[in-house]
Design an enzyme around this catalytic site. Structure first.
Site, PDB file in Angstrom:
ATOM      1  N   LYS A  71       0.767  -1.103   0.028  1.00  0.00           N
ATOM      2  CA  LYS A  71       0.069   0.121   0.071  1.00  0.00           C
ATOM      3  C   LYS A  71       0.699   1.263  -0.163  1.00  0.00           C
ATOM      4  CE  LYS A  71      -2.396   0.226   3.490  1.00  0.00           C
ATOM      5  NZ  LYS A  71      -1.437   0.998   4.323  1.00  0.00           N
ATOM      6  N   THR A  73       4.018   1.483  -0.853  1.00  0.00           N
ATOM      7  CA  THR A  73       4.780   1.554  -2.069  1.00  0.00           C
ATOM      8  C   THR A  73       4.016   2.044  -3.389  1.00  0.00           C
ATOM      9  OG1 THR A  73       6.049  -0.421  -1.367  1.00  0.00           O
ATOM     10  CG2 THR A  73       6.092  -0.023  -3.452  1.00  0.00           C
ATOM     11  N   ARG A  94       1.994   8.525   6.755  1.00  0.00           N
ATOM     12  CA  ARG A  94       2.284   8.514   8.401  1.00  0.00           C
ATOM     13  C   ARG A  94       3.688   8.282   8.364  1.00  0.00           C
ATOM     14  NH1 ARG A  94      -1.075   3.671  10.116  1.00  0.00           N
ATOM     15  NH2 ARG A  94      -0.428   2.970   8.056  1.00  0.00           N
ATOM     16  N   LYS A 105       8.048  -5.377  10.735  1.00  0.00           N
ATOM     17  CA  LYS A 105       8.166  -4.928   9.463  1.00  0.00           C
ATOM     18  C   LYS A 105       9.820  -4.312   8.872  1.00  0.00           C
ATOM     19  CE  LYS A 105       3.766  -2.366   8.857  1.00  0.00           C
ATOM     20  NZ  LYS A 105       3.064  -1.241   8.521  1.00  0.00           N
ATOM     21  N   ALA A 273      -3.870   1.735  12.608  1.00  0.00           N
ATOM     22  CA  ALA A 273      -5.159   1.556  12.304  1.00  0.00           C
ATOM     23  C   ALA A 273      -5.895   0.557  13.177  1.00  0.00           C
ATOM     24  CB  ALA A 273      -5.429   1.416  10.670  1.00  0.00           C
ATOM     25  N   PHE A 301      -3.496  -0.466   7.242  1.00  0.00           N
ATOM     26  CA  PHE A 301      -4.012  -1.658   7.187  1.00  0.00           C
ATOM     27  C   PHE A 301      -5.015  -1.847   6.005  1.00  0.00           C
ATOM     28  CE2 PHE A 301      -2.317  -2.023  11.550  1.00  0.00           C
ATOM     29  CZ  PHE A 301      -1.375  -2.876  11.222  1.00  0.00           C
ATOM     30  N   PHE A 381       3.685  -9.253  -9.766  1.00  0.00           N
ATOM     31  CA  PHE A 381       4.583 -10.036  -9.526  1.00  0.00           C
ATOM     32  C   PHE A 381       5.245 -10.774 -10.844  1.00  0.00           C
ATOM     33  CE2 PHE A 381       3.506  -8.945  -5.382  1.00  0.00           C
ATOM     34  CZ  PHE A 381       4.531  -9.357  -4.431  1.00  0.00           C
ATOM     35  N   TRP A 409       7.060  -1.192  -7.711  1.00  0.00           N
ATOM     36  CA  TRP A 409       8.241  -1.517  -6.663  1.00  0.00           C
ATOM     37  C   TRP A 409       9.344  -1.950  -7.631  1.00  0.00           C
ATOM     38  CZ3 TRP A 409      11.288  -5.918  -6.696  1.00  0.00           C
ATOM     39  CH2 TRP A 409      12.159  -5.931  -5.700  1.00  0.00           C
TER      40      TRP A 409
END
Length: 556
Positions: A71, A73, A94, A105, A273, A301, A381, A409
């Protein structure tokens, strides 16, 4: 292949004054934190308040899975792509919390070639905002205990203190503690608790405050506990507001940084969140709208948490109206929702995709209830097949939902051209008629049940005796006419993290309800959610290091 941190460390950053100049910010309006970070001054925010509003785009996602969705990214990559197609864009995000950086993370500034830099600074101490929030929170805690020790003029019931201490680290041993042990001069013995800084009401207040005056008014309304007569005691009663505001003076100002491609980014505030309202600051979002033609923001999230709170709390309290929502998913994550083991997600499996796509379907339906155009984007991907991608595209379009692939990405802004063009086209062709899904003046239980049934898919809601008593008391005290902030697991639409896909007809359990009067909402805790996370057996902290030359490794 380079890691995220290696990509970040090889970036050609511009001095932040040059990034600011690209969107018309004079150097005099910047308060520098080194060469590549700056805060926007109050004078600048006042200067742009009458500018025409740009379009507001919310980026959200399906429920997070170990397969990853991307999200942040996508938010960063979309901002870069907007710049490439000639649009003036600013991203508003954020700030990462140290808890998940050292816990799960390992970092939260995007990934691959869609990152915000300087990545190490942003993920660690940044400009000190979280430390200021922690200090203000704990100053109030210290004043409470000192007041009791000094004679307790307000008659605070030590068994009914709701204010908790905080720190920005995952530390389960601090969830339930006893303070005041020792001599009489060491304080009054009582049970106490810690929450993580991002769950502190001070964080929510900072992120919802419009200016210093509003910040102080919100701080004054904080309910720290109740006296022996059952009446609320506030931070104003304790004469704590001025000192807290002094600690938060600089933290109230949004932070300006840049993407790998030098697109301007405002990073400010960071409530979780799953246990808070999950959005960056109102000041940063409103500044982004005034600074650019397209303001891109995200909510934490899945859409059942972050987007719901953005739309029903932040937008309602701040008067914001989004023009479009981008809903992020991956084929891998959808197959995981179809109960494919993580080790097998790279294998083609259309049948599992058909089974797991119900999670995406529910989020689409939820977002459309707010009457805002929705664009679904898949982070592509290399293992995704054309058959899988086409199935998702046709599935979305059949539900009156726009669709675009994203490769940000791997390719940065270039990989987001299709998404950026689709978002611009959607905003131009489809009007947003945003409206929240409930009236904040409804009774507390009605609002909880509206969210539980409409957004989560619950069949019923059960309440603990404690929660029922708390709802009754909050209603009697006049705290009922506010939005609801649900504290729920992020891993499922339900309050059971193990229920993947689209659970339906389940019973949602509310075990505790309390007011965040300064923030302006009531919090409802569901299931087993906790406000102070713990570390795993092998936390990300084990992999973070710094070389003799001062180069940080292990953040990602």
């Amino acid at each position: 292949m380079l890691s995220d941190i290696e990509i970040s460390q090889n970036a050609k950053m511009l001095p932040i004054k040059e990034v600011a100049a690209k969107i018309g910010i004079d150097e005099d309006y910047l308060e520098y934190y080194g060469k590549y970070k700056a805060k926007l001054s109050d004078e600048y925010l006042d200067k742009i308040k009458d500018n025409k509003d740009g379009k507001l785009i919310l980026v959200t996602a399906i429920n997070p899975t170990p397969a990853g969705e991307g999200k942040t990214t996508t938010s960063v990559g979309l901002g870069q792509a907007m710049s490439l197609i000639g649009k003036k864009a600013v991203v508003a995000l954020r700030e990462p919390s140290l808890g998940p950086c050292f816990g799960i993370k390992g970092g939260a500034a995007g990934g691959g070639y869609a990152q915000v830099v300087p990545m190490e600074d942003i993920n660690l101490h940044f400009t000190g905002d979280f430390h200021a929030i922690t200090s203000a929170n704990n100053l109030l805690a210290a004043i409470i205990d000192n007041h009791i020790h000094q004679g307790n003029e307000l008659g605070i019931d030590s068994r009914n203190i709701s204010w908790k201490r905080c720190e920005d680290m995952n530390d389960r041993a601090l969830r339930n503690i006893v303070v005041g042990l020792g001599k009489k001069s060491d304080g009054f013995v009582r049970e106490d608790h810690f929450v993580i800084t991002v769950a502190s009401e001070i964080m929510a207040i900072l992120c919802l405050a419009s200016d210093m005056k509003d910040l102080k008014e919100r701080l004054s309304r904080i309910v720290v506990g109740y006296n022996y007569k059952g009446k609320p005691v506030t931070a104003k009663d304790l004469n704590a507001v001025g000192a807290m505001a002094a600690l938060l003076k600089d933290a109230l100002k949004p932070n300006l940084v840049q993407t790998l491609e030098n697109t301007p980014v405002l990073i400010h505030g960071g409530p979780f969140a799953n246990i808070a309202h999950g959005c960056n600051s109102v000041r940063a979002t409103k500044a982004a709208i005034k600074m650019a033609d397209y303001a891109i923001t995200e909510a934490g999230f899945g859409a059942d948490l972050g987007a719901e709170k953005f739309l029903d709390i932040k937008c309602v309290l701040a008067g914001l109206k989004p023009d479009a929502v981008v809903l992020v998913a991956t084929v891998r994550a959808l197959k995981y929702n179809g109960l494919v083991p993580k080790s097998d997600l790279g294998e083609p499996n259309v049948e599992a995709l058909k089974k797991g796509i119900v999670n995406l379907e529910k989020h689409i339906e939820n977002l459309q209830k707010y009457n805002v155009p929705v664009v679904v984007t898949l982070n592509r991907f290399s293992s995704d097949t054309d058959e899988e991608l086409n199935f998702v595209k046709e599935f979305c379009e059949a539900r009156n939902c726009e669709f675009a692939l994203s490769e940000v990405w791997e390719k940065g802004g270039e990989g987001g051209r299709e998404l950026a063009a689709k978002v611009v086209e959607t905003i131009e062709k489809k009007e947003s008629h945003f409206a929240p899904i409930y009236d904040k003046n409804l009774p507390i239980k009605d609002k909880i049940e509206k969210i539980a049934k409409e957004i989560y898919g619950a069949g019923s809601v059960s309440y603990s005796t404690t929660a029922l008593n708390q709802i009754k008391k909050l209603t009697e005290l006049g705290f009922d006419k506010t939005p609801i902030c649900m504290a729920k697991t992020q891993y499922s639409l339900s309050d059971n993290p193990n229920l993947l896909g689209r659970p339906d007809g389940f019973e949602l359990t509310i075990r505790e309800v309390y007011v965040s009067a300064g923030a302006g909402f009531v919090v409802a805790l569901t299931g087993e959610i906790v406000t102070m996370p713990g570390l795993s057996k092998s936390p990300a902290a084990f992999r973070i290091d710094v070389s003799d030359e001062g180069v940080i490794t292990g953040l990602f």
